[in-house]
Design a protein around this motif. Structure first.
Motif, PDB file in Angstrom:
ATOM      1  N   ALA A  91       0.827  -1.209   0.000  1.00 31.02           N
ATOM      2  CA  ALA A  91       0.000   0.000   0.000  1.00 31.02           C
ATOM      3  C   ALA A  91       0.858   1.255   0.000  1.00 31.02           C
ATOM      4  N   ALA A  92       1.939   1.238   0.778  1.00 32.80           N
ATOM      5  CA  ALA A  92       2.826   2.397   0.830  1.00 32.80           C
ATOM      6  C   ALA A  92       3.509   2.630  -0.515  1.00 32.80           C
ATOM      7  N   ALA A  93       3.949   1.547  -1.162  1.00 32.64           N
ATOM      8  CA  ALA A  93       4.593   1.666  -2.472  1.00 32.64           C
ATOM      9  C   ALA A  93       3.617   2.210  -3.507  1.00 32.64           C
ATOM     10  N   LEU A  94       2.364   1.738  -3.472  1.00 35.44           N
ATOM     11  CA  LEU A  94       1.351   2.240  -4.398  1.00 35.44           C
ATOM     12  C   LEU A  94       1.065   3.705  -4.133  1.00 35.44           C
ATOM     13  N   LYS A  95       0.951   4.075  -2.879  1.00 32.38           N
ATOM     14  CA  LYS A  95       0.657   5.460  -2.499  1.00 32.38           C
ATOM     15  C   LYS A  95       1.706   6.423  -3.042  1.00 32.38           C
ATOM     16  N   ARG A  96       2.956   5.978  -3.083  1.00 34.62           N
ATOM     17  CA  ARG A  96       4.037   6.831  -3.593  1.00 34.62           C
ATOM     18  C   ARG A  96       3.952   7.021  -5.104  1.00 34.62           C
ATOM     19  N   LYS A  97       3.253   6.130  -5.811  1.00 34.12           N
ATOM     20  CA  LYS A  97       3.272   6.128  -7.273  1.00 34.12           C
ATOM     21  C   LYS A  97       2.000   6.681  -7.920  1.00 34.12           C
ATOM     22  N   VAL A  98       0.935   6.834  -7.162  1.00 38.95           N
ATOM     23  CA  VAL A  98      -0.325   7.294  -7.756  1.00 38.95           C
ATOM     24  C   VAL A  98      -0.805   8.550  -7.040  1.00 38.95           C
ATOM     25  N   SER A  99      -1.631   9.315  -7.739  1.00 36.06           N
ATOM     26  CA  SER A  99      -2.160  10.542  -7.153  1.00 36.06           C
ATOM     27  C   SER A  99      -3.547  10.367  -6.550  1.00 36.06           C
ATOM     28  N   CYS A 100      -4.181   9.229  -6.849  1.00 39.23           N
ATOM     29  CA  CYS A 100      -5.515   8.992  -6.296  1.00 39.23           C
ATOM     30  C   CYS A 100      -5.417   8.499  -4.856  1.00 39.23           C
TER      31      CYS A 100
END
Length: 227
Positions: A91-100
């Motif tokens: 989740a943290a890795a995804l959060k760093r890569k997307v703006s949504c």
């Protein structure tokens, strides 16, 4: 203040448009999830998103990070809901890569046992620390996680809502008939419905959708309803 309403598992553009018209704040589409009767291709999801005047939510499960990022960049959802065995690190890795926004579904049992609070709070806190913008509390059974039409232990959900410093949506077995009681018991930021407003998997019943939104929105947290 009334709760937010998410109508999930949408498969038909007209159902998506109607949900927005009658009060849904969020519309969820399950995308590329194996074995889900409500799963849509990304092309089908685009058509559904185009019919929404409220915030679209991309619901996915255990998708590789790069594939999920590509999917987000294709669909541009308001939020991506992780509804599988994803870890806080994912989740943290995804959060760093997307703006949504990034939401994470937390599996809850259908019966309350004291140990469940001790087990689930650290898990939930880990996802909050990872940057998740909201948590969705859904029912887990031997048959699967989510979409089962069974309620979670509302008393447990209420404890988590009270102790977590992040918006929480209550899911699992909600219907127009029980949503007001669920809100009164749990006091969530939002409620999520799928099978509880359907004729069959993915096919929504317009009157049930309307009633669910009306009854959820009419309940106020201090125990009154809007007449």
């Amino acid at each position: 203040m009334s709760v937010k309403v998410k109508v999930c598992g949408l498969t038909r553009p007209d159902d998506a448009a109607f949900a927005c018209q009658v009060g849904a704040d969020f519309c969820g589409v399950v995308v590329e999830v194996k074995n889900s009767p409500r799963s849509q291709s990304r092309t089908q999801a685009k058509r559904l998103f185009a019919k929404m005047t409220k915030a679209p939510v991309l619901v996915t499960r255990d998708k590789p990070l790069n594939d999920l990022i590509a999917l987000v960049l294709t669909l541009f959802p308001f939020a991506v809901q992780l509804h599988g065995d994803e870890t806080p690190e994912f989740a943290a890795a995804l959060k760093r890569k997307v703006s949504c926004a990034v939401w994470k579904a937390i599996p809850l049992p259908t019966q309350l046992v004291g140990a469940h609070v001790r087990e689930l709070l650290p898990i939930a806190h880990a996802f909050v620390k990872a940057g998740c913008d909201a948590l969705l509390l859904d029912a887990a059974t031997p048959k699967g996680f989510g979409g089962q039409g069974v309620t979670v232990a509302w008393e447990l959900a209420a404890i988590l809502v009270e102790r977590l410093d992040v918006p929480c949506l209550l899911a699992g077995g909600l219907t127009p008939e029980n949503v007001a009681e669920a809100i009164a018991t749990v006091k969530p930021w939002g409620v999520d419905v799928s099978s509880g407003v359907e004729h069959s998997p993915g096919i929504k019943d317009a009157e049930k959708v309307r009633l669910f939104c009306q009854r959820a929105k009419s309940y106020l947290f201090w125990g009154q309803t809007i007449s």
